[in-house]
Scaffold this motif. Structure first.
Motif, PDB file in Angstrom:
ATOM      1  N   CYS B  57      44.162  38.853  38.172  1.00 57.64           N
ATOM      2  CA  CYS B  57      44.869  39.964  37.514  1.00 57.64           C
ATOM      3  C   CYS B  57      43.630  40.815  37.333  1.00 57.64           C
ATOM      4  O   CYS B  57      42.576  40.524  36.671  1.00 57.64           O
ATOM      5  CB  CYS B  57      45.527  39.458  35.986  1.00 57.64           C
ATOM      6  SG  CYS B  57      45.939  40.771  35.067  1.00 57.64           S
ATOM      7  N   THR B  58      43.916  42.213  37.577  1.00 52.65           N
ATOM      8  CA  THR B  58      42.575  43.206  37.269  1.00 52.65           C
ATOM      9  C   THR B  58      42.568  43.127  35.813  1.00 52.65           C
ATOM     10  O   THR B  58      41.318  43.826  35.493  1.00 52.65           O
ATOM     11  CB  THR B  58      43.325  44.537  37.968  1.00 52.65           C
ATOM     12  OG1 THR B  58      44.416  44.820  37.469  1.00 52.65           O
ATOM     13  CG2 THR B  58      43.384  44.405  39.318  1.00 52.65           C
ATOM     14  N   GLU B  59      43.349  42.889  34.850  1.00 57.30           N
ATOM     15  CA  GLU B  59      43.088  43.202  33.458  1.00 57.30           C
ATOM     16  C   GLU B  59      42.525  41.594  32.813  1.00 57.30           C
ATOM     17  O   GLU B  59      41.151  41.710  32.587  1.00 57.30           O
ATOM     18  CB  GLU B  59      44.586  43.264  32.609  1.00 57.30           C
ATOM     19  CG  GLU B  59      45.196  44.642  33.206  1.00 57.30           C
ATOM     20  CD  GLU B  59      44.398  45.657  32.212  1.00 57.30           C
ATOM     21  OE1 GLU B  59      44.332  45.363  30.773  1.00 57.30           O
ATOM     22  OE2 GLU B  59      44.241  46.711  32.707  1.00 57.30           O
ATOM     23  N   CYS B  60      43.247  40.710  32.986  1.00 62.12           N
ATOM     24  CA  CYS B  60      42.808  39.570  32.422  1.00 62.12           C
ATOM     25  C   CYS B  60      41.944  38.460  33.178  1.00 62.12           C
ATOM     26  O   CYS B  60      41.428  37.426  32.719  1.00 62.12           O
ATOM     27  CB  CYS B  60      43.853  38.875  31.647  1.00 62.12           C
ATOM     28  SG  CYS B  60      44.970  37.931  32.484  1.00 62.12           S
ATOM     29  N   THR B  68      49.016  42.940  38.325  1.00 65.83           N
ATOM     30  CA  THR B  68      48.609  42.716  36.845  1.00 65.83           C
ATOM     31  C   THR B  68      49.438  41.459  36.525  1.00 65.83           C
ATOM     32  O   THR B  68      50.728  41.294  37.048  1.00 65.83           O
ATOM     33  CB  THR B  68      49.250  43.871  36.077  1.00 65.83           C
ATOM     34  OG1 THR B  68      48.455  45.136  36.626  1.00 65.83           O
ATOM     35  CG2 THR B  68      49.011  43.688  34.738  1.00 65.83           C
ATOM     36  N   CYS B  72      50.077  40.330  31.258  1.00 64.56           N
ATOM     37  CA  CYS B  72      49.237  41.676  30.799  1.00 64.56           C
ATOM     38  C   CYS B  72      50.428  42.921  31.050  1.00 64.56           C
ATOM     39  O   CYS B  72      50.174  43.989  30.366  1.00 64.56           O
ATOM     40  CB  CYS B  72      48.168  42.000  31.816  1.00 64.56           C
ATOM     41  SG  CYS B  72      46.680  40.886  31.350  1.00 64.56           S
ATOM     42  N   ARG B  79      48.244  44.360  23.048  1.00 65.30           N
ATOM     43  CA  ARG B  79      46.940  44.669  23.774  1.00 65.30           C
ATOM     44  C   ARG B  79      45.541  44.678  23.133  1.00 65.30           C
ATOM     45  O   ARG B  79      44.586  44.573  23.510  1.00 65.30           O
ATOM     46  CB  ARG B  79      47.073  45.705  25.035  1.00 65.30           C
ATOM     47  CG  ARG B  79      48.413  45.637  25.456  1.00 65.30           C
ATOM     48  CD  ARG B  79      48.731  46.942  26.305  1.00 65.30           C
ATOM     49  NE  ARG B  79      47.851  46.775  27.556  1.00 65.30           N
ATOM     50  CZ  ARG B  79      47.989  45.892  28.673  1.00 65.30           C
ATOM     51  NH1 ARG B  79      49.050  45.284  28.619  1.00 65.30           N
ATOM     52  NH2 ARG B  79      47.055  46.049  29.478  1.00 65.30           N
ATOM     53  N   HIS B 105      41.823  36.730  28.327  1.00 66.90           N
ATOM     54  CA  HIS B 105      40.798  37.059  29.065  1.00 66.90           C
ATOM     55  C   HIS B 105      40.363  35.872  29.751  1.00 66.90           C
ATOM     56  O   HIS B 105      39.813  34.987  28.859  1.00 66.90           O
ATOM     57  CB  HIS B 105      39.525  37.925  28.604  1.00 66.90           C
ATOM     58  CG  HIS B 105      38.660  38.313  29.538  1.00 66.90           C
ATOM     59  ND1 HIS B 105      38.812  39.655  30.392  1.00 66.90           N
ATOM     60  CD2 HIS B 105      37.596  37.716  30.065  1.00 66.90           C
ATOM     61  CE1 HIS B 105      37.852  39.746  31.234  1.00 66.90           C
ATOM     62  NE2 HIS B 105      36.954  38.519  31.179  1.00 66.90           N
ATOM     63  N   GLU B 126      33.662  42.047  32.968  1.00 64.21           N
ATOM     64  CA  GLU B 126      34.927  42.493  33.103  1.00 64.21           C
ATOM     65  C   GLU B 126      35.800  42.601  31.481  1.00 64.21           C
ATOM     66  O   GLU B 126      36.393  43.524  31.277  1.00 64.21           O
ATOM     67  CB  GLU B 126      35.869  41.513  33.833  1.00 64.21           C
ATOM     68  CG  GLU B 126      35.588  41.431  35.409  1.00 64.21           C
ATOM     69  CD  GLU B 126      34.414  40.607  35.834  1.00 64.21           C
ATOM     70  OE1 GLU B 126      33.531  40.250  35.125  1.00 64.21           O
ATOM     71  OE2 GLU B 126      34.114  40.660  37.047  1.00 64.21           O
ATOM     72  N   ARG B 130      36.966  46.008  29.323  1.00 62.45           N
ATOM     73  CA  ARG B 130      38.216  45.813  28.613  1.00 62.45           C
ATOM     74  C   ARG B 130      37.909  46.470  27.112  1.00 62.45           C
ATOM     75  O   ARG B 130      38.786  46.990  26.467  1.00 62.45           O
ATOM     76  CB  ARG B 130      38.705  44.548  28.494  1.00 62.45           C
ATOM     77  CG  ARG B 130      39.356  44.114  29.942  1.00 62.45           C
ATOM     78  CD  ARG B 130      40.001  42.788  29.761  1.00 62.45           C
ATOM     79  NE  ARG B 130      41.335  43.017  29.335  1.00 62.45           N
ATOM     80  CZ  ARG B 130      42.088  41.795  28.845  1.00 62.45           C
ATOM     81  NH1 ARG B 130      41.653  40.609  29.338  1.00 62.45           N
ATOM     82  NH2 ARG B 130      43.349  41.912  28.527  1.00 62.45           N
TER      83      ARG B 130
END
Lengths: 361, 197
Positions: B57-60, B68, B72, B79, B105, B126, B130
């Motif tokens: 996932c590009t976020e977590c 995503t 997320c 968030r 994360h 990463e 965030r």
């Protein structure tokens, strides 16, 4: 507090002991037999139940009888009849059980059956390397204070990690923050270790000097703790980082500390005669015994392995007298029962060992 | 003895898996040979599909089928609260509670110089990216081992200057456990972090 002692002990495929039952007496238990018959193994089994560990330098694979898959030692603890057991199976984690229920770690046995051991290995406390003296500190403190064992094991691991980082830094850049977090762990747990070691050695020093005087050589024994570095450990670690990267290991901290043992004002390790060194060892071990008794509120189990070959008559009989007068449970191995002396023989329970078998007299 | 070439290949591949020794690899290989062909095809397809369709996932950084991950992408999750874990499986443990409403994360490892793992080998950068957004609290939920604690210490050092609140999961007595069977390390930490009543 009422003393804890072992009643019936069972060995199963532990070293050369196939199936052995030993019904221990509450006082002195004398284990007699020629060399290499299994006397030390009987004592090591008790050490295992007391500490969750084999003797220093032993490997688990060797603790299992030839061609057998696993070994076990079990004992009933008096006065409550609690059973403690340790299973050893090569390749599998050693397992300790209380009344059949497994403990998270074998080391969690510590403190349930306190013991003090004395064997020829202990002569190294005076004549050996600093590591031998730290080993005495670490094992005795771990037994009395589980918190010490906790600091000690975290410290050891953090030290390995910092050393790995030092070697990495020899080849490529390592940022300061990566070092700092491991150094913080070392500083926190290392400082706690030093406080407990210092306190314990202060208590030990007076007792050892006293015991030494009672052995009557007319000389004075002094014991003190010697830290390898002064000041805040976190600062010493940071300022030695460059130097440590070069040597590939950590040069400051409690893993570099030592005990300073002096007889008649001179360092016993380098300048003591063999006789002076042995008297010093006996005095220190008797002080360890007294400290442990003070901490637990009762005399710990005493394991004396083949001390007769290393000590002369006078030191031996003094040691036996003190051990006997302490009133706790004692296990003694020797090749000839007569070595123990008339006083002990009169009250001891005697076992004879031959080829891993036991015979009660 | 020599195995037929395809069998030897299979054993060699299985042996490379973590926790699989030569003996287990042989046992698994022979089990696969005795398994109906359809089942083996399904296993092979599952292996291939998992590897090809999953990404981070590009976020977590959790493993996800989509760019995503569902957590997320869920608009009801807060968030501003990020729970940092060592491995993807740790998310499952916390999700099972149905209590935590924030996001995660995944570091994919813990600092461990002995294994050659430093900050660059795990997803630290990463996480810092965030934190440039709106974040109120970072909960450090790495394992209570020396490596987990040291990683948490490292992250706290980096995050605190940014002005984000940093917390660490508590450790103490197992609920419903008995004092007599607790390990000393747990008992000691429970004593150290006792609370007033």
């Amino acid at each position: 507090m009422e003393g804890v002692r072992v009643g019936e002990i069972r060995y199963h495929d532990f070293r050369n002991l196939a199936v052995v039952e030993l019904n221990a007496g509450p006082g002195v238990n004398l284990i007699v037999g020629p060399n290499a018959q299994g006397k030390t193994n009987l004592l090591e089994g008790l050490h295992l139940l007391s500490t969750g560990r084999l003797l220093r330098g032993s490997r688990e694979a060797q603790a299992v009888r030839h061609d057998q898959p696993r070994a076990a030692v079990e004992a009933a603890l008096q006065p409550h009849g609690t059973t403690v057991r340790v299973n050893i199976e090569p390749g599998v984690r050693k397992r300790a059980l209380i009344n059949g229920l497994g403990l998270p770690r074998a080391a969690d046995l510590i403190g349930r059956l306190p013991s003090v051991s004395f064997s020829s290995q202990d002569l190294a406390v005076v004549s050996g390397e600093p590591a031998d003296r730290r080993h005495l500190l670490d094992t005795e403190l771990s037994q009395v204070y589980p918190a010490y064992l906790n600091h000690f094991s975290v410290y050891k691991r953090a030290l390995e990690q910092r050393n790995a980082l030092l070697r990495r830094a020899q080849e490529s850049h390592v940022e300061d923050e990566a070092f700092e977090v491991w150094e913080e762990q070392l500083a926190h747990h290392g400082a706690a270790m030093r406080v407990q070691r210092q306190e314990w050695v202060d208590g030990l020093a007076d007792l050892a000097t006293e015991r030494h005087a009672a052995l009557g050589d007319g000389e004075v024994l002094s014991v003190s703790y010697r830290a390898a570095d002064q000041g805040e450990l976190s600062q010493s670690l940071a300022s030695n980082r460059g130097h440590d990267i070069h040597r590939g290991s950590t040069s400051v901290g409690p893993h570099r500390d030592d005990l300073d043992i002096q007889v008649a004002g001179a360092e016993a390790r380098h300048f003591g005669s063999q006789g002076q060194q042995r008297t010093a060892v006996v005095a220190i071990k008797l002080a360890v015994l007294a400290l442990a008794e003070r901490a637990f509120g009762f005399p710990p189990m005493l394991l004396l392995d083949d001390i007769f070959s290393d000590l002369d008559d006078r030191r031996r009989s003094h040691l036996m007298d003190v051990a006997f007068e302490a009133g706790g449970q004692v296990f003694v191995t020797c090749t000839e029962a007569e070595q123990a002396g008339a006083k002990l023989l009169g009250s001891a329970k005697i076992f004879r060992v031959k080829c891993g078998r036991l015979e009660e007299k | 003895m020599q195995f037929a070439r395809p069998l030897a290949d299979l054993i060699a591949q299985l042996e490379r898996l973590p926790g699989v020794g030569p003996k287990s690899a042989q046992r698994l290989a022979f089990h696969i040979l005795r398994t109906p062909e359809d089942d083996v095809r399904r296993l092979a397809e599952a292996l291939r599909h998992a590897r090809e369709s999953l990404r981070l996932c590009t976020e977590c950084q959790n493993v996800s089928e989509t760019a995503t991950c569902p957590i997320c992408a869920d608009p009801t999750r807060h968030r501003r609260e990020i729970c940092v874990v060592g491995e993807p499986r740790d998310i499952a443990s916390i999700e099972r509670l149905n209590e935590f409403k924030g996001v995660y994360h995944v570091l994919h490892g813990l600092l461990n110089p002995l294994d050659g793992v430093g900050p660059d080998q795990i997803k630290v950068r990463e996480l810092l990216v965030r934190l440039e957004g709106q974040v109120d609290e970072v909960i450090l939920a790495t394992n209570p081992t020396i490596e987990g604690d040291t990683t948490a210490l490292y992250l706290a050092k980096l995050i605190k200057p940014v002005g984000v609140k940093v917390t660490r999961l508590a450790h103490g007595m197992p609920v419903g456990g008995e004092l007599d069977y607790a390990d000393n390390a747990t008992l000691l930490s429970a004593l150290e972090y006792r609370r007033e009543m």
